[in-house]
Scaffold this motif. Structure first.
Motif, mmCIF file in Angstrom:
data_model
loop_
_atom_site.group_PDB
_atom_site.id
_atom_site.type_symbol
_atom_site.label_atom_id
_atom_site.label_comp_id
_atom_site.label_asym_id
_atom_site.label_seq_id
_atom_site.Cartn_x
_atom_site.Cartn_y
_atom_site.Cartn_z
ATOM 1 N N PHE A 248 35.606 41.820 47.662
ATOM 2 C CA PHE A 248 35.900 40.231 47.639
ATOM 3 C C PHE A 248 36.780 40.061 46.492
ATOM 4 O O PHE A 248 37.717 39.150 46.656
ATOM 5 N N PRO A 249 36.493 40.373 45.209
ATOM 6 C CA PRO A 249 37.606 39.987 44.164
ATOM 7 C C PRO A 249 38.664 40.718 44.202
ATOM 8 O O PRO A 249 39.425 40.321 43.327
ATOM 9 N N ARG A 400 34.233 47.384 34.904
ATOM 10 C CA ARG A 400 35.284 48.482 34.594
ATOM 11 C C ARG A 400 36.381 48.786 35.796
ATOM 12 O O ARG A 400 37.413 49.020 35.469
ATOM 13 N N VAL A 401 35.812 48.333 37.117
ATOM 14 C CA VAL A 401 36.675 48.566 38.247
ATOM 15 C C VAL A 401 37.734 47.407 38.329
ATOM 16 O O VAL A 401 38.752 47.456 38.233
ATOM 17 N N LEU A 402 37.315 46.016 37.836
ATOM 18 C CA LEU A 402 38.109 44.983 38.410
ATOM 19 C C LEU A 402 39.022 44.701 37.108
ATOM 20 O O LEU A 402 40.076 44.268 37.057
ATOM 21 N N GLU A 404 39.196 47.021 34.257
ATOM 22 C CA GLU A 404 40.094 48.212 33.737
ATOM 23 C C GLU A 404 40.623 49.194 34.643
ATOM 24 O O GLU A 404 41.079 50.163 34.308
ATOM 25 N N GLY A 405 40.699 48.776 35.836
ATOM 26 C CA GLY A 405 41.230 49.574 36.812
ATOM 27 C C GLY A 405 40.514 50.930 36.932
ATOM 28 O O GLY A 405 41.264 51.917 37.552
ATOM 29 N N GLN A 406 39.145 51.145 36.609
ATOM 30 C CA GLN A 406 38.609 52.284 36.741
ATOM 31 C C GLN A 406 38.376 52.534 38.463
ATOM 32 O O GLN A 406 38.459 51.734 39.410
ATOM 33 N N ASP A 407 38.610 53.771 38.913
ATOM 34 C CA ASP A 407 38.107 54.315 40.357
ATOM 35 C C ASP A 407 36.788 53.947 40.613
ATOM 36 O O ASP A 407 35.867 54.105 39.905
ATOM 37 N N PRO A 408 36.835 53.111 41.711
ATOM 38 C CA PRO A 408 35.428 52.690 42.038
ATOM 39 C C PRO A 408 34.189 53.822 42.215
ATOM 40 O O PRO A 408 33.042 53.638 41.862
ATOM 41 N N GLU A 409 34.527 55.106 42.745
ATOM 42 C CA GLU A 409 33.758 56.051 42.978
ATOM 43 C C GLU A 409 32.956 56.400 41.278
ATOM 44 O O GLU A 409 31.921 56.791 41.248
ATOM 45 N N GLU A 410 33.979 56.517 40.651
ATOM 46 C CA GLU A 410 33.904 56.871 39.095
ATOM 47 C C GLU A 410 32.690 55.795 38.639
ATOM 48 O O GLU A 410 31.754 56.122 37.970
ATOM 49 N N ALA A 411 33.178 54.717 38.733
ATOM 50 C CA ALA A 411 32.230 53.633 38.389
ATOM 51 C C ALA A 411 30.830 53.610 38.844
ATOM 52 O O ALA A 411 30.101 53.622 38.303
ATOM 53 N N PHE A 412 30.708 53.771 40.128
ATOM 54 C CA PHE A 412 29.590 53.882 40.687
ATOM 55 C C PHE A 412 28.573 55.214 40.464
ATOM 56 O O PHE A 412 27.494 54.718 40.081
ATOM 57 N N ASN A 413 29.151 56.216 40.266
ATOM 58 C CA ASN A 413 28.639 57.488 39.844
ATOM 59 C C ASN A 413 28.025 57.171 38.466
ATOM 60 O O ASN A 413 26.728 57.547 37.911
ATOM 61 N N GLN A 414 28.892 56.365 37.526
ATOM 62 C CA GLN A 414 28.235 56.019 36.092
ATOM 63 C C GLN A 414 27.230 55.086 36.293
ATOM 64 O O GLN A 414 26.251 55.160 35.418
ATOM 65 N N ASN B 179 37.495 35.937 30.679
ATOM 66 C CA ASN B 179 37.428 37.141 31.772
ATOM 67 C C ASN B 179 37.972 38.497 31.542
ATOM 68 O O ASN B 179 37.937 39.406 32.367
ATOM 69 N N SER B 180 38.697 38.493 30.253
ATOM 70 C CA SER B 180 39.282 39.968 30.065
ATOM 71 C C SER B 180 38.571 40.643 28.651
ATOM 72 O O SER B 180 38.644 39.843 27.884
ATOM 73 N N PRO B 181 38.536 41.791 29.090
ATOM 74 C CA PRO B 181 37.881 42.453 27.962
ATOM 75 C C PRO B 181 38.742 42.472 26.679
ATOM 76 O O PRO B 181 38.299 42.883 25.478
ATOM 77 N N ASP B 182 40.140 42.395 26.843
ATOM 78 C CA ASP B 182 41.058 42.462 25.733
ATOM 79 C C ASP B 182 41.324 41.289 25.003
ATOM 80 O O ASP B 182 41.626 41.149 23.864
ATOM 81 N N GLN B 183 40.910 40.246 25.904
ATOM 82 C CA GLN B 183 41.420 38.929 25.101
ATOM 83 C C GLN B 183 40.105 38.075 24.766
ATOM 84 O O GLN B 183 40.264 37.190 23.993
ATOM 85 N N ALA B 184 38.947 38.289 25.257
ATOM 86 C CA ALA B 184 37.701 37.487 25.145
ATOM 87 C C ALA B 184 37.263 37.109 23.776
ATOM 88 O O ALA B 184 37.325 35.919 23.302
#
Lengths: 429, 324
Positions: A248-249, A400-402, A404-414, B179-184
């Motif tokens: 959604f986001p 982390r996904v939204l 920092e662009g982390q891979d969703p699978e990696e984020a989920f496993n973490q 909403n940004s971890p770099d700016q907040a």
């Protein structure tokens, strides 16, 4: 010589200090006339507080010799207030707690199990919705609720019509929900969201929707039977739900975290067309937005239906014994009687915790409460060992996904790994 | 200056006080003057008792709690666990992150606060008209509720808030800000600086008033430029104010980073991804969300040592004596 007024001032000052230092014996004064005084604590929620005042008056009339004193604290300070009173040796005899906090309280030795002669396990299990088992631990029921709440889909009928959707047929499946959300979203030329099709706030109900809603709908599981293992990632359904939730986001672009500060504000101000929220929000909407043209539907499902349930629940604290324990038990029996449950729904909008009370026609067919009650049989209350931290882990995984662009699978496993760590810590003690 | 007396002076003073005390007891009987003193000292003693009970004793107690496995809700005996809490904390990524964040808050926040405080004070010092008006304008944020300010900032800075409207209209991309971890964290620091300019301004204005005009006149005669006058007259003579502001600013910054972070961070607890989490917020979470008083107390002790070291450092490094 001292002047007289100086002396007097000195005496007054000293006595103030003395009074401040000495312990006060307020609590013992209560029992002088042979009455038992029960301290009942719940959080400040206007409709609950005033209903409880009424109920207490009735209870006292029916049970001469027992007095109940209600104390309230704001929701976000509730745990702190309880915590602050414990070292002082004070506190409630009967306490109203959010079910997700109960394991922490049980772990700390703050509560005692419900007396089995008044609350036999068979009765609880046959009369109440099975979700009350979320506070069954070590083979004991520690608390018992008057009422429960479920999550459902709130949608704005006006915005539905504006987008050319039928306001009487809300989305029923994952695909439909996606589709509707996209159609209800408006963005400006720069890609900035002007109207969100679907409010999305992991810190509010979002994390519940993911755990008890989406995961179970995709026929996954979050916890093992014995509640010791996080089996979220054992089945591809867990990751599927996580990815769907995040779409959604991200891919769908229908939602934004912090859109108009939070999901409720966005929905009330008609900036969000749909939101997933609890039955407890109905009162707020009626007060804050009496003109909002909205409706409620059960959560859209996938392989099956599922929703999150949660409840505030009553327990007896560890140090209550003897006559006081009897009185406390009576009070709990009163609070979980059919009559109180019905009045609780009328006054606070929370749903009866007993199946026979909740599933009466007059409630099931109610326009507002019907969808929530309809959802009760497939509602699930996740067993939390630490509600705040489990919530934070879900929020962090999403961010982390939204962000920092982390891979969703990696984020989920973490997420699963970190949650497992909390369970290991809890159970090793 | 007055508040930074050498230790020798203070020693002499306490010795004197001791001598006075013995003779005071001796002379007490029948001497109205000393009885008056007794009354005054008794009155002065009361706040000390209060201070001991409310501040000092609980502080000392914290050291004790930090060495125990202390669950806030538990009524059992709290077992002694040695330095286990400290070990746990230093292995805790979030705690390390919160210390790092706190350093950023202090370094950027305090220097920003001092810089803007001096600038505003210098400007206000130069003007003769509307002085009161401007002082009020700059001071208002300081007396406004932090919570209210935080929420207004949230609205101004949100995705389709007014600042992003301006940015987009100027052709820049919209920014996520809080909403940004770099700016907040920087957004929150900016809000904190903005709010405290008024307080710093008042301190620096008082400092500036105390600089004798004749020093500037003398500098003029020597042909000093404006910049030279600022750097060689104003700054050295403002030194005590700067030290005071820096120390007070640091301590308040550590304290108020709590309210601001709680109200401005997107999840209300130092997010996103703990990027705005300060040590005080984390201590609060440990104590009242996780009920682990042992860990929270250990963290408080670390924070205490941290502030102590920082304050001593500031006093030693920043304090210089200038005589003209």
């Amino acid at each position: 010589m001292f002047k007289r007024w100086q002396l007097a001032l000195l005496v007054i000052l000293l006595s103030i200090v003395m009074a401040a230092c000495s312990s006060d014996d307020e609590s013992s004064a209560n029992q002088e006339d042979g009455d038992i005084t029960l301290e009942y604590w719940q959080y400040s929620f206007d409709s609950k507080v005033s209903l409880m005042d009424e109920l207490i008056a009735e209870f006292e009339e029916a049970n001469p010799g027992i007095k109940v004193k209600q104390t309230n604290f704001p929701y976000d300070q509730y745990n702190e207030q309880v915590a602050a009173q414990v070292p002082a040796g004070r506190g409630p005899d009967v306490i109203n707690l959010f079910y997700g906090w109960v394991p922490t309280y049980v772990d700390a030795g703050y509560l005692q199990p419900l007396p089995q002669d008044a609350f036999p396990h068979e009765d609880i299990e046959s009369e109440f919705f099975p979700l009350v088992e979320a506070t069954k631990m070590d083979g004991e029921y520690w608390t018992i609720p008057t009422a429960v709440r479920t999550l459902a889909l709130f949608y704005n009928k006006d915005l539905f019509e504006e987008a050319g959707l039928d306001p009487n047929s809300p989305p029923e499946t994952w695909e439909e929900l996606e589709d509707y959300a996209v159609q209800l979203t408006k963005a400006d030329g720069n890609g900035r969201l002007e109207q969100s099709g679907m409010a999305w706030e992991p810190a509010q109900q979002g994390h519940h929707w993911l755990r008890d809603g989406l995961t179970l709908q995709a026929s996954g599981q979050v916890l093992s039977e014995d509640r010791k293992e996080v089996v979220w990632a054992n089945d591809p359904a867990g990751l599927e739900a996580f990815k769907y939730w995040l779409s959604f986001p991200s891919e769908l672009g229908t939602s934004e975290q912090g859109f108009y500060t939070d999901d409720v504000t966005a929905f009330v101000t008609e900036k969000a067309a749909m939101n997933i929220d609890g039955s407890f929000r109905v009162g707020t909407l009626q007060n804050d937005a009496p003109d909002l043209n909205y409706a409620i539907a059960p959560l859209p499902g996938k392989d099956g239906l599922s929703t999150n349930a949660s409840f505030w629940t009553n327990g007896i604290t560890a140090r209550v014994e003897g006559e006081k324990l009897e009185a406390a038990t009576k009070f709990l029996e009163f609070l979980t009687s059919d009559d109180v449950m019905e009045r609780w729904l009328d006054a606070t909008g929370e749903l009866p915790a007993k199946e026979s009370v909740a599933m009466q026609d007059k409630y099931v067919n109610d326009e507002i409460y019907g969808p929530f009650i309809e959802s009760l049989p497939f509602a699930n209350a996740h067993f939390f060992v630490d509600e705040t931290r489990e919530r934070d882990l879900v929020i962090d995984a999403a961010n982390r996904v939204l962000m920092e662009g982390q891979d969703p699978e990696e984020a989920f496993n973490q997420l699963v790994e970190a949650t497992q760590k909390l369970y290991d810590e809890y159970w090793e003690e | 200056m007055e508040q930074f007396k050498s230790p020798q002076n203070q020693n002499n003073k306490t010795n004197l006080a001791k001598k006075k005390k013995t003779s005071l007891l001796h002379k007490f009987r029948g001497n109205l003057k000393y009885q008056k003193y007794l009354f005054v000292y008794t009155c002065l003693l009361l706040p000390i008792i209060f201070y001991l009970g409310i501040r000092i004793l609980p502080t000392l107690f914290t050291f004790n709690v930090g060495f125990r496995d202390w669950n806030l809700l538990s009524t059992d005996i709290q077992p002694f666990v040695g330095i286990e809490n400290y070990v746990t904390l230093f292995q805790d990524e979030i705690f390390i992150k919160s210390i790092f964040n706190t350093l950023i808050y202090i370094i950027l926040g305090v220097s920003g606060q001092l810089l803007f405080g001096i600038i505003v004070a210098l400007l206000l010092h130069k003007i003769n008209r509307f002085v009161g008006f401007f002082r009020v304008i700059y001071f208002i944020p300081y007396v406004t509720s932090i919570v209210a300010i935080s929420w207004v900032f949230q609205w101004i800075l949100m995705g389709n808030g007014i600042i992003n409207d301006v940015l987009v209209n100027l052709g820049f991309p919209a920014q996520p800000f809080l909403n940004s971890p770099d700016q907040a964290i920087y957004v929150i620091i900016a809000a904190m600086i903005w709010q405290s300019i008024g307080f710093q301004m008042v301190l620096f204005l008082a400092g500036l008033e105390n600089i004798p005009e004749m020093l500037y006149e003398a500098a003029d005669i020597d042909g000093a430029t404006g910049w030279q006058k600022f750097w060689h007259v104003t700054v050295p003579l403002l030194n005590p104010t700067i030290v005071f502001s820096a120390v007070i600013g640091t301590i308040t910054f550590i304290q108020v980073s709590f309210t601001q972070v709680i109200n401005m961070s997107m999840d209300g607890s130092g997010g996103p991804l703990n990027s705005t989490l300060s040590v005080v917020v984390y201590i609060y979470q440990l104590a009242f969300k996780q009920f682990d008083m042992g860990l929270a107390s250990a963290a408080t002790v670390i924070l205490f040592l941290f502030i102590l070291a920082l304050t001593i450092f500031q006093m030693k490094v920043l304090t210089k004596k200038f005589d003209y």
